[in-house]
Design a protein around this motif. Structure first.
Motif, PDB file in Angstrom:
ATOM      1  N   MET A   1      16.141  30.187  13.583  1.00 54.74           N
ATOM      2  CA  MET A   1      17.539  29.807  13.341  1.00 54.74           C
ATOM      3  C   MET A   1      17.750  29.690  11.832  1.00 54.74           C
ATOM      4  N   ASN A 111      18.947  16.909  13.447  1.00 54.59           N
ATOM      5  CA  ASN A 111      17.989  17.998  13.544  1.00 54.59           C
ATOM      6  C   ASN A 111      18.679  19.327  13.255  1.00 54.59           C
ATOM      7  N   THR A 112      17.898  20.369  13.167  1.00 55.06           N
ATOM      8  CA  THR A 112      18.426  21.682  12.810  1.00 55.06           C
ATOM      9  C   THR A 112      19.475  22.163  13.813  1.00 55.06           C
ATOM     10  N   LYS A 113      19.199  21.989  15.106  1.00 54.09           N
ATOM     11  CA  LYS A 113      20.119  22.444  16.140  1.00 54.09           C
ATOM     12  C   LYS A 113      21.473  21.751  16.029  1.00 54.09           C
ATOM     13  N   TYR A 116      23.347  23.046  12.985  1.00 48.84           N
ATOM     14  CA  TYR A 116      23.804  24.398  13.295  1.00 48.84           C
ATOM     15  C   TYR A 116      25.058  24.352  14.166  1.00 48.84           C
ATOM     16  N   SER A 117      25.078  23.444  15.144  1.00 53.93           N
ATOM     17  CA  SER A 117      26.242  23.301  16.027  1.00 53.93           C
ATOM     18  C   SER A 117      27.462  22.806  15.249  1.00 53.93           C
TER      19      SER A 117
END
Length: 201
Positions: A1, A111-113, A116-117
């Motif tokens: 990602m 967190n990264t997710k 990103y969202s």
């Protein structure tokens, strides 16, 4: 990602006094390794975002890995609150970026997710700020803010009036909410909250 986004830069706000915590929140060990500061640098690096750490603490400079191309910014007005920090960022970066991603030091579960969202939500309407919300409370220090004349004018006007309430400024600018779970956006400000988090309560 990975995101190669040139339309904004990321800023980790780490310059608070940590008065209620009793020790520097940025240097608390993170359960995924490193500390709260280096963990945030790591997840932003995973997204390939140009990142800056804004702080009053010289000890934080030792945590910034130059290999990861992380910038280090000293607060012009130490301990004057996050709204003052945002104004400094606006003034310093308005010629080089159109938007800023703000990351608070005291949200250990980011967190990264999740980031990103948030970015995906912002991409649907890049003219408005996108601000996180846990379903109960607005969490404005995890969000993306456009640097434009209108937002900057209202920011300076708010500060010149002596009012430094962050949400007071947010309410005056175009914005939308990014909803996430309360656990993902948990904000740890005191030693009791920190102990409760570790005890799972």
């Amino acid at each position: 990602m990975e995101i190669k986004h040139k339309k904004f830069k990321a800023f980790i706000l780490a310059g608070g006094k940590s008065t209620r915590m009793g020790f520097d929140k940025a240097l608390i060990k993170h359960h995924e390794g490193g500390n709260w500061l280096t963990h945030k640098i790591k997840i932003l690096n995973t997204l390939n975002l140009e990142t800056f750490v804004m702080t009053n603490h010289n000890s934080h400079s030792k945590e910034v890995d130059k290999i990861n191309n992380v910038g280090f910014i000293s607060d012009a007005k130490p301990f004057d609150g996050p709204l003052t920090c945002i104004e400094q960022i606006f003034s310093s970066f308005k010629k080089t970026t159109k938007n800023i991603l703000i990351i608070p030091i005291d949200m250990p579960n980011l967190n990264t997710k999740l980031i990103y969202s948030l970015i995906q939500s912002w991409e649907k309407n890049q003219n408005s700020a996108v601000i996180s919300h846990d379903g109960i409370f607005v969490q404005p220090l995890f969000g993306i803010y456009p640097i434009n004349e209108e937002n900057h004018f209202k920011l300076k006007k708010k500060l010149s009036s002596g009012k430094k309430n962050f949400l007071g400024w947010v309410d005056q600018i175009p914005h939308k909410y990014f909803y996430a779970n309360n656990g993902d956006l948990i904000n740890i400000n005191s030693k009791r909250e920190f102990l409760n988090m570790n005890n799972g309560t």
